[in-house]
Write a protein that holds these residues in place. Structure first.
Motif, mmCIF file in Angstrom:
data_model
loop_
_atom_site.group_PDB
_atom_site.id
_atom_site.type_symbol
_atom_site.label_atom_id
_atom_site.label_comp_id
_atom_site.label_asym_id
_atom_site.label_seq_id
_atom_site.Cartn_x
_atom_site.Cartn_y
_atom_site.Cartn_z
ATOM 1 N N GLY A 83 0.826 -1.209 0.000
ATOM 2 C CA GLY A 83 0.000 0.000 0.000
ATOM 3 C C GLY A 83 0.857 1.254 0.000
ATOM 4 O O GLY A 83 0.924 1.991 -0.990
ATOM 5 N N THR A 132 -4.083 -5.586 0.555
ATOM 6 C CA THR A 132 -2.966 -4.624 0.457
ATOM 7 C C THR A 132 -2.652 -4.306 -1.006
ATOM 8 O O THR A 132 -2.291 -3.176 -1.344
ATOM 9 N N ALA A 135 -5.166 -1.838 -2.010
ATOM 10 C CA ALA A 135 -4.793 -0.516 -1.486
ATOM 11 C C ALA A 135 -3.805 0.143 -2.451
ATOM 12 O O ALA A 135 -3.899 1.336 -2.752
ATOM 13 N N TYR A 138 -5.613 1.577 -5.304
ATOM 14 C CA TYR A 138 -6.299 2.806 -4.885
ATOM 15 C C TYR A 138 -5.341 4.001 -4.957
ATOM 16 O O TYR A 138 -5.687 5.055 -5.504
#
Ligand SMILES: NC(=O)c1ccc[n+]([C@@H]2O[C@H](COP(=O)([O-])OP(=O)(O)OC[C@H]3O[C@@H](n4cnc5c(N)ncnc54)[C@H](OP(=O)(O)O)[C@@H]3O)[C@@H](O)[C@H]2O)c1
Length: 311
Positions: A83, A132, A135, A138
């Motif tokens: 992440g 993760t 993430a 994202y």
């Protein structure tokens, strides 16, 4: 002066090493591979300093915390690498206006349907690793417009540890090998994946792509194909996931649909079985030649630590 300067993170991993060796042969490309020693992606300051020093045109981010089972107990570390590490790179990539490639995974999906999964379907990861990696996706989308998110699955190739090498090694050690037959996915050869990434990065057809070898199989069918192609006789036994408990849950069906590749006019990835045949032909030839030179059947097959259910 080279036309394009490319950085690869995770350059000592399975995919990173393949990409590095293939991009080195491209004309008008300067490629710089960074392993963990050269760049720890979890440090924003290190990432910023290194990127400002090198000023790449393209960053291919192949570094990751990839131990799916360990991530269940080590979630902070997995999140830090997958992440935050990805956020660090994405932020700096945006500052220096570099194109960005993030390698993601089929494990961002729960795989509860038996239909190939589209790029735009909503992810719902079952495992910490999947969460993760999601993430990471994202942070890429939040910080960048000029990105490719490449979701792939079941990677194997010449470099590093993987399921194919483990099966070959196990066949020398064990009379009977048991492999799960109720998880379905698409094995993907690093050479084919790297070639596809190399086609993507020289375009501006940004977005989320599913990139795997075509077709699908269970881990058991994958193992069976490995032994058939390698001409090895073993007692291979299928089993169910519940007979082989692992720390991290895996999707039962994580075949990825390649809609974005098709819609953007990229060639179809070859079938997983053809890719496997090609890989084994080259790999076993090299192993045999090396053994001939060394005069012994030494440990050329790296033991895989973390691959899916087999014993
Ligand atoms: N393997 C698969 O089947 C699979 C399937 C789907 C998607 N993917 C994704 O594909 C990408 C490549 O996978 P792979 O199989 O090539 O992985 P890999 O062989 O495990 O390589 C990952 C590399 O990342 C490095 N790394 C870990 N933490 C780091 C840090 N903090 N800073 C810098 N480097 C760090 C590792 O270095 P160390 O060795 O020093 O830890 C390793 O060399 C990853 O994003 C992975 O999530 C893999």
């Amino acid at each position: 002066m080279p036309a394009v300067r490319i950085i690869i993170t995770g350059a000592k991993g399975q995919l990173g090493t393949e990409l590095l060796s293939m991009l080195k042969n491209e004309s008008d490309v300067e490629v710089i591979g960074l392993g963990r020693e050269e760049l720890d992606i979890t440090s924003y300051n290190q990432v910023k300093k290194k990127m400002l020093e090198i000023m790449p045109d393209i960053i291919i981010h192949a570094a990751a915390y990839t131990n799916v089972d360990m991530a269940e107990e080590d979630s902070d570390k997995a999140f830090l690498v997958n992440g935050i590490g990805t956020r660090n790179l994405a932020k700096v990539s945006s500052k220096i206006k570099a194109k960005f490639v993030y390698i993601s995974t089929d494990y961002v999906f729960s795989g509860s349907n038996n239909e190939p999964i589209e790029e735009l379907e909503a992810p719902s990861p079952l495992s910490v690793y999947g969460q993760t990696k999601l993430a990471g996706e994202y942070y890429v989308k939040k910080n960048l417009e000029t990105f490719f998110i490449v979701r792939t699955s079941w990677i194997y190739g010449r470099y590093g540890k993987n399921f194919v090498k483990s099966m070959l090694e196990l066949s020398e050690e064990k009379g009977r090998i048991t492999v799960v037959d109720d998880q379905i996915g698409s094995p993907t050869y690093t050479v084919d994946l790297a070639q596809c990434i190399m086609r993507l990065i020289f375009t501006e057809k940004y977005g989320v792509y599913h990139v795997t070898n075509s077709g699908s199989c269970s881990w058991y069918e994958f193992a069976k194909a490995i032994f058939e192609e390698a001409n090895i006789e073993v007692d291979l036994v299928p089993c169910k996931t519940e007979e082989f408990p692992r720390k991290a849950p895996r999707p039962c069906y994580s075949v990825l649909n390649d809609t974005m590749l098709r819609k953007n006019g990229f060639p179809k990835m070859r079938n997983w079985r053809d890719a496997l045949k090609n890989f084994l032909h080259l790999f076993l030839k090299d192993v045999t030649e090396e053994n001939d030179v060394n005069g012994q059947a030494e440990e050329n097959l790296t033991r895989a630590g973390e691959v899916n259910g087999y014993k």
